[in-house]
Design a protein around this motif. Sequence first.
Motif, short mmCIF file in Angstrom:
data_model
loop_
_atom_site.label_atom_id
_atom_site.label_comp_id
_atom_site.label_asym_id
_atom_site.label_seq_id
_atom_site.Cartn_x
_atom_site.Cartn_y
_atom_site.Cartn_z
N ARG A 226 33.80 39.12 -26.92
CA ARG A 226 33.43 40.45 -27.44
C ARG A 226 32.54 40.37 -28.68
NH1 ARG A 226 34.23 45.03 -24.40
NH2 ARG A 226 36.03 44.73 -23.09
N ALA A 227 32.66 39.26 -29.42
CA ALA A 227 31.82 39.12 -30.62
C ALA A 227 30.33 38.98 -30.24
CB ALA A 227 32.27 37.90 -31.42
N ASP A 228 30.07 38.65 -28.97
CA ASP A 228 28.69 38.48 -28.51
C ASP A 228 28.27 39.63 -27.59
OD1 ASP A 228 28.54 35.70 -29.61
OD2 ASP A 228 30.11 35.36 -28.11
N ALA A 229 28.85 40.81 -27.84
CA ALA A 229 28.68 41.93 -26.91
C ALA A 229 27.20 42.27 -26.65
CB ALA A 229 29.42 43.16 -27.45
N SER A 230 26.35 42.17 -27.68
CA SER A 230 24.94 42.55 -27.47
C SER A 230 24.27 41.59 -26.50
CB SER A 230 24.15 42.52 -28.78
OG SER A 230 24.82 43.26 -29.74
N LEU A 231 24.52 40.31 -26.68
CA LEU A 231 23.90 39.33 -25.78
C LEU A 231 24.46 39.48 -24.37
CD1 LEU A 231 21.94 37.00 -25.34
CD2 LEU A 231 23.71 35.42 -26.09
N ILE A 232 25.78 39.69 -24.26
CA ILE A 232 26.38 39.88 -22.93
C ILE A 232 25.73 41.08 -22.24
CG2 ILE A 232 28.49 40.62 -21.75
CD1 ILE A 232 30.10 38.81 -23.56
N ALA A 233 25.55 42.18 -22.96
CA ALA A 233 24.99 43.39 -22.35
C ALA A 233 23.54 43.15 -21.88
CB ALA A 233 25.04 44.55 -23.33
N GLU A 234 22.73 42.49 -22.72
CA GLU A 234 21.34 42.21 -22.33
C GLU A 234 21.27 41.24 -21.16
OE1 GLU A 234 18.13 43.20 -23.23
OE2 GLU A 234 19.35 44.81 -24.02
N LEU A 235 22.16 40.22 -21.20
CA LEU A 235 22.19 39.24 -20.13
C LEU A 235 22.57 39.90 -18.81
CD1 LEU A 235 22.19 36.20 -19.32
CD2 LEU A 235 24.63 36.20 -19.85
N ALA A 236 23.58 40.78 -18.87
CA ALA A 236 24.01 41.47 -17.65
C ALA A 236 22.87 42.33 -17.10
CB ALA A 236 25.24 42.33 -17.95
N ALA A 237 22.15 43.02 -17.97
CA ALA A 237 21.04 43.87 -17.52
C ALA A 237 19.95 43.02 -16.87
CB ALA A 237 20.48 44.67 -18.70
N GLY A 238 19.62 41.87 -17.50
CA GLY A 238 18.59 40.98 -16.94
C GLY A 238 19.03 40.40 -15.60
N VAL A 244 18.23 42.48 -8.10
CA VAL A 244 17.53 43.49 -7.29
C VAL A 244 16.15 42.96 -6.87
CG1 VAL A 244 16.50 45.80 -7.31
CG2 VAL A 244 18.79 45.44 -8.27
N GLU A 245 15.43 42.35 -7.83
CA GLU A 245 14.09 41.84 -7.52
C GLU A 245 14.12 40.78 -6.41
OE1 GLU A 245 12.28 42.57 -12.00
OE2 GLU A 245 12.35 40.51 -11.22
N SER A 246 15.25 40.08 -6.30
CA SER A 246 15.35 39.05 -5.25
C SER A 246 15.39 39.67 -3.86
CB SER A 246 16.61 38.21 -5.45
OG SER A 246 17.75 38.94 -4.99
N GLY A 247 15.74 40.97 -3.79
CA GLY A 247 15.84 41.64 -2.50
C GLY A 247 17.18 41.40 -1.81
N GLN A 248 18.07 40.65 -2.46
CA GLN A 248 19.34 40.32 -1.80
C GLN A 248 20.48 41.29 -2.10
OE1 GLN A 248 20.58 36.27 -2.02
NE2 GLN A 248 18.63 35.48 -1.26
N VAL A 249 20.35 42.10 -3.18
CA VAL A 249 21.33 43.16 -3.40
C VAL A 249 20.56 44.45 -3.65
CG1 VAL A 249 23.14 41.65 -4.37
CG2 VAL A 249 21.56 42.82 -5.89
N ASN A 250 21.19 45.57 -3.28
CA ASN A 250 20.48 46.83 -3.48
C ASN A 250 20.77 47.38 -4.89
OD1 ASN A 250 22.93 48.18 -3.39
ND2 ASN A 250 22.81 48.45 -1.17
N GLU A 251 20.03 48.43 -5.25
CA GLU A 251 20.13 48.96 -6.62
C GLU A 251 21.52 49.48 -6.93
OE1 GLU A 251 17.02 51.36 -8.11
OE2 GLU A 251 15.49 49.89 -7.53
N SER A 252 22.18 50.09 -5.95
CA SER A 252 23.49 50.67 -6.28
C SER A 252 24.54 49.58 -6.49
CB SER A 252 23.92 51.70 -5.24
OG SER A 252 24.30 51.08 -4.06
#
Length: 279
Positions: A226-238, A244-252
């Motif tokens: 939890r102390a690294d919450a900002s990095l975790i959040a950015e990493l998860a978004a990336g 999605v860009e890989s085409g292997q999972v859909n946006e939802s």
Amino acid sequence: MSGFSAEWLALREPVDHRSVSTTVRDAVREWIGPRQCIDIVDLGCGSGSNLRGLAPYLAPAQRWRLVDWDLALLDHARRAISEWADDCESAADSLTVRAAEKEINVSFEQADLMQDYARVLDKPAGLVTAAAFFDLVSPAWIADFCAALAQRHLPLYTVLTYNGEEAWTPAHGKDAAVLAAFHAHQHSDKGFGPAAGPDAISALRNALEARGYTVIAGESPWQMDRADASLIAELAAGTAQAAVESGQVNESTAAEWLAARRNADTCRIGHVDLFARPS
Ligand SMILES: C[S@@+](CC[C@H](N)C(=O)[O-])C[C@H]1O[C@@H](n2cnc3c(N)ncnc32)[C@H](O)[C@@H]1O
């Protein structure tokens, strides 16, 4: 070529620095021994994080060449190193700084390493280093690059190369699908042909050992909570975007995963460091 923002590199810098393998770094220090001065070239230097992390452990006098294709990141590196240093003298194309009780000269070089690595390696260098770089390049580029290193009898120290291992808690039903899609994206072309991604370390090790290098490798995982919450959040978004860009999972699917993952309790991302010295 893929773009990397200075903000993302700044967010990861403290976690990168605390994650490097001390075993591998100690092997580099032992190899440097009592030398008073060393020339280092940092490939894909970004904002200069590798210099700030490594310089305190190396020889009293150091000459660094920071190489990147991205001029904005090279400019950023120049500013960030000046701010990090205790003293700084600035010249047109270099800095001389005193930091961590070391005298460090830094020059900045724009190059596309896809084409220009041989020219970069031809200039004076006692140690070639890179951080978070080799997973971007292709296996074919690694083979050619290692041949060029061996021709020049140059050692290589590379840190924080992604190895494909991820563990997030609490578990989520879409973890396996998103990780598989992320790995497919890891192999997409980042400007060097289809990227080695998590296979980069084995490609480096095989190519260098085949040329008589002695190789030592050690794990350097990001261990975040939890102390690294900002990095975790950015990493998860990336990660969700890449999946999605890989085409292997859909946006939802990616959005559902991201909604849970940006608040993960813990996250471990596997990396490996490697030091290879010529015989
Ligand atoms: C993941 S970032 C790592 C940056 C830095 N080493 C760090 O650890 O913060 C990868 C770096 O490689 C650089 N890069 C990517 N492709 C390149 C190319 N073809 N030539 C030179 N640099 C490149 C990017 O601009 C970026 O700075």
